[in-house]
Design a protein around this motif. Structure first.
Motif, short mmCIF file in Angstrom:
data_model
loop_
_atom_site.label_atom_id
_atom_site.label_comp_id
_atom_site.label_asym_id
_atom_site.label_seq_id
_atom_site.Cartn_x
_atom_site.Cartn_y
_atom_site.Cartn_z
N GLN A 125 33.80 35.79 -31.68
CA GLN A 125 33.93 35.13 -32.74
C GLN A 125 33.55 36.51 -34.07
N ALA A 126 33.52 37.86 -34.27
CA ALA A 126 33.18 39.27 -34.54
C ALA A 126 34.90 39.37 -34.05
N TRP A 127 35.48 38.94 -32.98
CA TRP A 127 37.29 39.73 -33.48
C TRP A 127 37.70 38.63 -34.11
N LEU A 128 37.66 37.29 -33.99
CA LEU A 128 37.94 36.35 -34.56
C LEU A 128 38.00 36.28 -36.37
N ARG A 129 36.26 36.65 -36.80
CA ARG A 129 36.35 37.08 -37.36
C ARG A 129 37.03 38.19 -38.16
N GLN A 130 37.38 39.50 -37.82
CA GLN A 130 38.68 40.51 -38.02
C GLN A 130 40.31 40.25 -38.02
N GLN A 131 40.41 39.17 -37.34
CA GLN A 131 41.82 38.57 -37.36
C GLN A 131 41.82 38.10 -38.70
N GLY A 132 40.80 37.65 -39.71
CA GLY A 132 40.39 36.89 -40.92
C GLY A 132 40.46 35.87 -40.68
#
Lengths: 353, 826
Positions: free
Chosen positions: B525-532
């Motif tokens: 989830q953290a990674w996906l959020r980083q991708q906007g």
């Protein structure tokens, strides 16, 4: 020998008749699967050995007491904790391979009450601890006291009875066999086996008729092994007798299924508390009277002789119907002794179809 | 004499094979539909009963922790206090896209353990126990559940037992805690024999006798830690009975309806056979056969035919049940979560019930014929008009009874609660309307006759009225079949339309992902959020509520929910209030079950918000559900799983994101669901349900048109004397045949028009009354006029087809036959 180990294994059988082709409750199966084996070269160390030995397949803490109330009525009390291992060693939580079973009983001349508890090791529901003090427990049943087990407080309860007893002694432990290494067959099966037969016991029995204050003598047996029976042994008769002279006799007969010679052994305990192992065959026990108990014939009156000590006594059950009708049924009850010596004690019989 | 008489009467059938065929076919069809439904219901009930026996003990009075799981130490503490308990750990095990419900019991102390022993070793098997307890452990499941078993579990020792309910596996608690990775959790502690702790004599107050034979007393309960509560039996699990009962009621109603329609055929045929054999019977009586013996012979004849039909019907029913059962099984497990064995087992009960129904039906259908035989003077010849006069009287009586029945149904709806009231209403109104039909048709045809000017038209209407007695039963059957079709069709289509909408709303995001564990969930989830990307966590906590366990979800404040969430009723600003943690949304089922309304408060454990802000649709879910804001969920249940989340994506991103999830994070493809795939899968499960009702709908209609056909065929001989004079007056046979078809269409059309309001009433009752009572949600009623039109056309087609054969015979009849009518009158 306090034959209960077998019973434990029976826990895993839930089966009816206790004797099967592989000895009582599978106790005659080959020791292997990584379980530790008793050895005469490893002496017992206390208080460590009051605790559990999870590397051995079977183990028990077995207390019996002959008690009397103010009117002179006699009672017997049993408190037993069995341990049986599916695999050697201990593990955390539900993964523990240890299984525990408790049996409790109160016997009078007319009544016999029993109760049973089953528990899983590893989660704290049952077990034995030795530090800082001694405690053996299963559910709400306890046997707890000092590290040297000279003082024990014992409680248990069933649907119709409960009891709370105090057991006290200053006497030394009795090590059976060779310093606690007890041979169980001519093929060399053996167990670790010691006892404390000298408890002064006092306490309260709660029976359907009311409270009963009792006093008397208690006998604790400790035994552990991984394969105490030979494959062709199918049951036993075990006697713990306390004579008025202060002497005591523990003797057992391991019966053979094939009609061969039974294995007999025992320990003579002098009035001053010295244990003297009996030579094989010295202890003799012959049935005198059979009773019908739970649909089968069982000897409830015996002639016990030990010629070398001039012992020739009649051992008679206080209550012939002392049947332990639990997951693994057997006969266990208080006995009265008369003849060359008088006294009281406990008798256990297993493997009777 | 009896033998001779029996022989004489039976000799009628070989000469009237079609009548015999209609009789046997009618009875057999009725029996087949009825017994198929019974077999299906019986199979399902047997499965429930087996599950029930097993689950009852697991569902006994228990100690639970309303906030969540119990800790292992709670169990040990209570056991040390003397509580007689046995622990249960339940959970859903997932691996590589496969999953199964696991129930862990303490095999040493659970009363269930004895049920699990393999059948061949009942009474104890040390090998079984050792296999269950020692690594890798054993599991016990129903033979049919094995196909659901995740592959990794197949390495364990597998024991098959029909005592275990379908769809779950039972194992020792050590095995289940290991598989679920929940070493310290327990779902509940079942009280063994409702016993409280033994009270030890070492207490200051020694206990009296029988200390642990009393039920849990207030003292023992008061001593429980605050987070542990006593839960009465039956709350831990939804009983499939209440949910599935309406499904079975529906099936039974269908089966019964078909049976009744079948009986219309039988009654018509038996009536005709009596009518036609009146001369024969008169001769037999004249030869000295006593009336009682004649009736006896007729009873024997009817019984013989009924038994033969019953066996044909049972065989047909068996095939029908076997072909419908997979659909039923899929429906029950997909929609109701109730598992039913897919293998049909023959039960004596349904064979007997089928046989009994056939015999009862045959006697019911022939009762009228026997009564007529007894009532009518034996020497009187058939006279259509005279009987018609008498029939008008009985039509009026029927109509009065019909109105009374309908009013009774309406009364039942207002007086009797729930499903029973709904079905009483349906039964009353349907039967009442059927009884009213002949009177209404009679009147309508009378009015038309009065309005008609042309002589031929006047004759057409009058002749239709004269035919009514012979056709009314078949038309009643047709009306019931049509009304049922309209009602059930409307329900199904409304249900489907609502369901599609709701799925679109609920699965508004594009991708749904389940990670393998919490750590991975957080990382992904953290990674996906980083991708906007917008990540919508799906996190929930099971909480004990007075209506049973409910699932509370934590909702992130997002436009997607504000725009799409299927809210049925709401107060003002619900999304703002929800985001501020000021309240809770509840599912319609929960709201109905607990009687909750907007602004009311729900009794959740302390700490949770309680004011109801809104109610949303949650079709198909038997369990109660609620929504709070995500911060509220995390505040009250900080340790809640963080495995699942949804993603909103542009269509172009979809494939790329799936690839990354699979390759970079090694999430199995099975754990990634596209919403359109999920929708399709849900719809497939859903459509299964209605395959069965569709099949029954068509069968019912087919039986009804067969009834019309046999009635018309039956009327054929009686009609010749009425047709011959019209022909003699110059109307050609072709016109007569056309008029015949026209009249049949007219009757069917009239019936269909009358069936329409009845069908709508039926669909209203099904959707608004019965559905709400059965499932706890109300469906909007959608109308589908095109479907009705199709149905009317279908009814006309059926009636036209049914009239075709008699019309063809009329068209091809030789003038000689028609002339004979006049010569016979002499």
């Amino acid at each position: 020998m306090n034959a209960k180990p077998l019973i434990i294994w029976l826990v895993l059988c839930f089966a009816g008749p206790a004797v099967n082709a592989q000895g009582f409750a599978g106790l005659g199966t080959t020791a292997a699967e990584g379980f530790a084996q008793p050895s005469p070269d490893l002496p017992l160390v206390f208080p460590r050995d009051h605790g559990a030995h999870p590397d051995f397949r079977i183990e028990w803490w077995y207390l019996t007491a002959n008690l009397t109330d103010a009117e002179g009525r006699r009672y017997g009390v049993q408190w037993t904790l069995f341990r049986s291992a599916l695999a050697p060693g201990e593990a955390e939580g539900w993964q523990s391979p240890q299984i525990w079973m408790g049996h409790a009983a109160v016997t009078s001349a007319r009544q016999h009450f029993t109760a049973e508890r089953l528990a899983r090791g590893g989660i704290g529901q049952a077990g034995v601890s030795i530090a800082p003090s001694f405690q053996a427990w299963i559910d709400d049943w306890d046997m707890a006291g000092d590290a040297g087990i000279g003082q024990l407080d014992i409680t248990a309860a069933g649907t119709e009875f409960s009891y709370a007893l105090r057991a006290r002694t200053q006497e030394p432990l009795i090590l059976h066999g060779a310093a606690g290494y007890s041979v169980k067959s001519t093929e060399g099966q053996a167990s670790y086996y010691y006892a404390q037969p000298n408890y002064q016991v006092a306490g309260t029995l709660t029976l359907p008729s009311g409270l009963v204050e009792v006093t008397g003598m208690g006998w604790l047996d400790r035994e552990w092994s991984s394969q105490p029976l030979s494959q062709d042994q199918n049951g036993w008769d075990w006697f713990s007798l306390r004579f008025d002279s202060g002497e005591k006799l523990m003797g057992f007969v391991l019966r053979r299924a094939d009609g061969g010679a039974d294995f007999r052994s025992g320990t003579w305990i002098t009035a001053n508390g010295t244990a003297q192992p009996l030579p094989p065959g010295a202890f003799q026990a012959e049935p005198l009277t059979q009773s019908t108990v739970a649909g089968r014939q069982l000897p409830t009156r015996w002639q016990v002789t030990l010629p070398q000590r001039d012992v020739s006594v009649t051992v008679e059950a206080l209550n012939p119907q002392s049947w332990m009708d639990l997951s693994f049924p057997y006969w266990e009850g208080p006995v009265e002794v008369s003849g060359s010596h008088s006294g009281s004690g406990y008798l256990e019989m297993t493997g009777y179809e | 004499m009896i033998r001779a008489a029996l022989h004489t009467l039976l000799s009628y059938w070989p000469r009237h094979r079609f009548q015999l065929f209609a009789l046997i076919a009618g009875l057999a069809l009725a029996t087949a539909l009825w017994s198929a439904v019974q077999a299906i219901n019986g199979q399902a009930r047997q499965s429930y009963a087996q599950a029930q026996v097993f689950l009852q003990q697991l569902d006994g009075t228990s100690l639970v922790s309303p906030g969540g799981s119990l800790h292992l130490s709670d169990y040990v503490t209570l056991k040390r206090q003397g509580w007689k308990l046995t622990p249960v750990l339940e959970g859903h095990y997932r691996n590589a896209g496969q999953s199964i419900d696991l129930i862990g019991i303490d095999i040493l102390t659970s009363p269930q353990a004895a049920r699990l022993f393999p059948a061949e070793s009942r009474g104890g098997d040390p090998d079984f126990l050792r296999a269950m307890l020692r690594e890798p452990g054993g599991i016990v499941l129903h033979p049919e559940t094995e196909k659901l078993l995740p592959a990794v579990l197949k390495e364990m020792q597998i024991f098959r037992s029909e005592a275990v309910p379908l769809g779950l596996a039972v194992a020792d608690i050590s095995v289940v805690s290991r598989l679920l990775k929940r070493p310290d959790d327990l779902s509940r502690l079942i009280l063994l024999g409702d016993t409280p702790p033994d009270v030890m004599p070492s207490d200051s107050q020694p206990a009296g006798s029988g200390a642990d034979m009393r039920p849990p007393d207030t003292r023992a309960l008061a001593s429980l830690p605050a987070h542990i509560k006593l839960a009465p039996g039956g709350t831990a699990r939804m009983n499939p009975g209440t949910l599935t009962e309406s499904f079975h009621l529906n099936l039974t109603a269908f089966g019964f309806l078909s049976f009744i329609v079948g009986l219309f055929i039988v009654q018509g045929t038996i009536g005709l056979a009596m009518e036609q054999r009146r001369g024969l019977l008169r001769t037999l009586r004249s030869l000295g056969l006593p009336f009682a013996q004649m009736i006896l012979i007729l009873v024997i004849e009817t019984t013989l035919i009924a038994v033969a039909s019953a066996f044909i019907g049972l065989i047909l029913g068996c095939f029908l049940a076997a072909s419908l059962l997979p659909g039923v099984t899929a429906t029950l497990s997909g929609l109701y979560g109730a598992e039913v064995s897919g293998a049909l087992s023959l039960q004596p009960a349904w064979i007997l019930s089928g046989l009994a129904m056939t015999l009862a039906g045959a006697s019911l259908a022939s009762a009228h014929a026997f009564y007529t035989l007894w009532k009518l003077p034996i020497l009187q010849a058939p006279s259509t008009q005279a009987r018609g006069q008498r029939l008008l009287q009985s039509y009026t009586a029927w109509a009065v009874a019909g109105i009374a029945l309908s009013l009774g149904g309406v009364l039942a709806l207002t007086l009797v609660e729930g499903l029973i009231g709904g079905f009483m209403f349906l039964g009353g109104v349907m039967l009442g309307a059927a009884l009213l039909l002949p009177y209404v048709l009679w009147s309508v045809l009378g009015i038309a006759q009065a309005w008609a000017r042309a002589p031929l038209m006047q004759w057409l209407w009058a002749d239709a009225r004269a035919q009514l007695p012979g056709l009314s039963l078949a038309l009643m059957a047709l009306m019931l079949a049509l009304a049922t079709n309209i009602g059930v069709g409307t329900m199904v289509s409304s249900f489907r339309l609502t369901f599609v909408d709701w799925l679109d709303q609920r699965l508004a995001a594009d991708l749904y992902v389940t990670t393998l564990d919490d750590a991975q969930g957080t990382e992904v989830q953290a990674w996906l959020r980083q991708q906007g990307l917008t990540v919508l966590p799906i996190r929930s906590k099971k909480v004990q509520h007075s209506t049973g366990q409910i699932q509370i979800y934590g909702l992130r404040d997002d436009k997607i929910y504000r725009d799409h969430w299927p809210v049925i009723s709401a107060g003002p600003d619900i999304w703002d209030l929800l985001a501020q943690g000021r309240g809770v949304l509840v599912s319609e089922q929960l709201a109905r079950r607990a009687g909750l309304q907007i602004g009311a408060h729900i009794d959740l454990p302390t700490g949770w918000p309680s004011e109801i802000l809104g109610i949303y649709a949650d079709y198909g879910n038997p369990h109660g559900q609620a929504m709070v804001s995500l911060p509220q969920l995390l505040k009250n249940a900080p340790d809640v799983d963080n495995l699942r989340f949804a993603l909103r994506l542009d269509p172009g991103q979809l494939k790329q994101v799936i690839n990354i999830l699979q390759e970079r994070f090694e999430i199995p493809r099975e754990n990634i669901t596209q919403s359109d795939v999920a929708k399709a899968r849900s719809m497939a499960v859903f459509d299964q349900t209605f395959l069965i009702t569709d099949a029954l709908k068509l069968l019912t209609l087919a039986v009804a048109s067969f009834a019309i056909f046999t009635s018309l065929a039956t009327l054929w001989n009686q009609r010749l004397p009425q047709l011959a004079p019209v022909w003699a007056m110059g109307v050609r046979r072709r016109s007569l045949a056309q008029i015949d078809i026209l009249r049949s269409l007219l009757m069917a059309g009239l019936t269909a028009v009358l069936a329409l309001p009845l069908g709508l009433l039926l669909s209203w009752a099904l959707l608004v009354v019965i559905n709400t009572a059965a499932f706890g949600w109300r469906l909007p009623v959608y109308l589908f006029p095109m479907d009705w039109l199709a149905l009317v056309v279908l009814a006309l087609l059926a009636a036209g087809l049914a009239a075709l054969l008699p019309a063809w015979r009329l068209f091809r009849i030789s003038p000689n036959e028609l002339l004979k009518v006049f010569s016979s009158e002499r």
